[in-house]
Scaffold this active site. Sequence first.
Site, PDB file in Angstrom:
ATOM      1  N   HIS A 163      11.153 -35.034 -33.146  1.00 44.15           N
ATOM      2  CA  HIS A 163       9.941 -35.499 -33.829  1.00 44.15           C
ATOM      3  C   HIS A 163       9.426 -34.459 -34.831  1.00 44.15           C
ATOM      4  O   HIS A 163       8.233 -34.422 -35.104  1.00 44.15           O
ATOM      5  CB  HIS A 163       8.878 -35.871 -32.797  1.00 44.15           C
ATOM      6  N   LYS A 201       7.422 -14.688 -22.553  1.00 36.09           N
ATOM      7  CA  LYS A 201       7.930 -13.366 -22.145  1.00 36.09           C
ATOM      8  C   LYS A 201       8.716 -12.735 -23.282  1.00 36.09           C
ATOM      9  O   LYS A 201       8.569 -11.555 -23.580  1.00 36.09           O
ATOM     10  CB  LYS A 201       8.801 -13.568 -20.904  1.00 36.09           C
ATOM     11  N   CYS A 243       0.868  -1.177   0.000  1.00 40.75           N
ATOM     12  CA  CYS A 243       0.000   0.000   0.000  1.00 40.75           C
ATOM     13  C   CYS A 243       0.906   1.229   0.000  1.00 40.75           C
ATOM     14  O   CYS A 243       2.110   1.112   0.122  1.00 40.75           O
ATOM     15  CB  CYS A 243      -0.863   0.036   1.250  1.00 40.75           C
TER      16      CYS A 243
HETATM   17  C1  F6R Z   1       2.048 -12.339 -19.772  1.00 41.28           C
HETATM   18  C2  F6R Z   1       0.774 -11.837 -19.372  1.00 41.28           C
HETATM   19  C3  F6R Z   1      -0.474 -12.550 -19.783  1.00 41.28           C
HETATM   20  C4  F6R Z   1      -1.316 -12.829 -18.563  1.00 41.28           C
HETATM   21  C5  F6R Z   1      -2.686 -13.410 -18.935  1.00 41.28           C
HETATM   22  C6  F6R Z   1      -3.483 -13.770 -17.704  1.00 41.28           C
HETATM   23  O1  F6R Z   1       3.092 -11.597 -19.266  1.00 41.28           O
HETATM   24  O2  F6R Z   1       0.729 -10.867 -18.670  1.00 41.28           O
HETATM   25  O3  F6R Z   1      -0.189 -13.738 -20.457  1.00 41.28           O
HETATM   26  O4  F6R Z   1      -0.603 -13.707 -17.740  1.00 41.28           O
HETATM   27  O5  F6R Z   1      -3.398 -12.487 -19.710  1.00 41.28           O
HETATM   28  O6  F6R Z   1      -3.701 -12.666 -16.903  1.00 41.28           O
HETATM   29  P1  F6R Z   1      -4.181 -12.815 -15.416  1.00 41.28           P
HETATM   30  O7  F6R Z   1      -3.104 -13.500 -14.646  1.00 41.28           O
HETATM   31  O8  F6R Z   1      -4.412 -11.422 -14.932  1.00 41.28           O
HETATM   32  O9  F6R Z   1      -5.428 -13.639 -15.418  1.00 41.28           O
END
Ligand code: F6R
Length: 610
Positions: free
Chosen positions: A505, A486, A2
């Site tokens: 494969h 990533k 926070c």
């Molecule tokens: C990758 C990324 C996305 C999210 C996905 C799910 O870096 O940010 O692949 O992981 O859209 O998002 P959440 O976790 O918010 O449901």
Amino acid sequence: MCGIVGYIGQKDTQEVLIEGLKKLEYRGYDSAGIAVFTNQGLQISKAKGRIANLESKLEETPLVGSAGIGHTRWATHGKPSDVNSHPHTDNSHKFSVVHNGIVENYLELKDELIAEGRHFVSETDTEVISHLVAREYQGDIVKAVQKAISHMRGAFALGVLTEYEPEKLVAVRQASPLIIGIGEGENFIGSDIPAILQYTRNVYILNDGEMAVLTKDSVELMTIEGNFISREMIHVDWDAVTAEKGGFEHFMLKEIHEQPKAYRDTMRGRIDESGKKVVLPELKLTKEQIKGISKIQIIACGTAYHAGLVGRQAIESLVRIPVETDVASEYRYRSPIVTPDTLVIVVSQSGETADTLAALREAQSHGAHVLAITNVVGSSIARDADDVIATLAGPEIAVASTKAYTSQLIAFYLLSLYLAEVRGTQTQDEVARIIAAMQALPEQLENMLAKPDAIKAYAEQISKHEHLFFIGRGLDYAVVQEGSLKLKEISYIHSEAYAAGELKHGTLALIEEGIPVIALATQDAVLEKTVSNIKEVSARGADIMAITHEEHVVSLLKSVNQAFAIPKTLPLLTPALSVVPLQLLSYYASLARGNDVDKPRNLAKSVTVE
Ligand code: F6R
């Protein structure tokens, strides 16, 4: 995580607090509030939602005064709501507290305070602090705060005011950040430097176990035991934007570096003092229900799905319950077999992903108990799920998820150990061994993050390529899938993550002279097999980078072009370390290509369409 801000001086306190909170909104944004000494005493105004909601309230009823504290919240205990927002007060309304962090023993303290006749209005751990300070007050606010915190365990930063001593603002730091801003005829507190940067550039940084007593003309620093200390004042010369990123160039890099803290926060209060047992008091799932689980389904999207792949292996190896993993957008269309003794685990950083929410509802419609692992306590997924384990990574601002993913891994490890204990599938010694290794992870990660140069140099090299491959076996395969996502997401380099044994494969046809291949080779049980697969690509001219443990570097260098060593932990926990060089690789490759790292093209942080 926070944000706290505090002010004492002659300026318009409300404005200083609101401006400070806006700079801290990246630390939390589900509610906000301020307390100001007005000529009618200590007055509080708070509102659920963004700071703009609080501003609208204050437009109607401004708080005019010469000292105050403010808070922007990221819910951990209790959903986002007006009443759970800070500042909190005691039953006399003479004391006011803002808090960042977690009071681990708040339930014990709350029971004690209730037994003494105090009434609680919120679900927060913070309210305990205001009652404790009120109870301990005997004419000296500094002593009252010291006594109150002597009863508290956990991580906290506090700002405290009392109507009895309006000329004082007390600040405490115990494992949550807090800085003091020094002005002329005015002084400030803040969770982070941006909160006060538009008013002063002179700051004291408090260390853990220290506190400060501010008046408009003075700042006294002392330990929480009351021993006075002196500290050199720092002059900050960053611009405000850099400051918001804590001195990092991008939020993504900042969040990568916040992972050790996210690990500690996610584990905090969930491992009992003996270090031999995981405790998850938040779970509604009973021990009887746990014993009756016949199958687990893990459902999520993108990075969260990749965390689920590691989660599957953790649960299957420690608890021996069969686990299926599904991409949420596919789940309900494959007519999944769900029964009331199926535990469904949905994983979502934002808690708002439409595909995951739809899968959650689908599972519930078949009578399954749904447990959400999420980073946003008040999100739709957290509200709709039957159970929630919160990852305490704090707000993730960069679109590319990093600290949320690794915190999800920690949540899966904790959950697996808890399920294993209830079902008796691991000995207490084995659980204690895994817990000890988990507790070592934050420091191991800090050491690794201190040496980014080799990865940075390699990232610059691969940034010139358009295609590359990742390979790995077992947990390494789960991690390279995240590494590949990533890299694609922020560098726009095309990559494929392959189970190392699957290459032959078909995909081996694509391996040609000079193509970069990143081989994750951290799982000793399959190392020899991975080395054989590395040799297959090496024979076709690939330019291979291996990520492994120090002990294998020399032998691997016979087959690869370069190798990067990561610290050794238990094989099951290795993903919490081995993913980090891949995150850094993507970051530096994106940077080298001149991309907008924090806001990659075509993507959004929260995907609320199916
Ligand atoms: C990758 C990324 C996305 C999210 C996905 C799910 O870096 O940010 O692949 O992981 O859209 O998002 P959440 O976790 O918010 O449901």
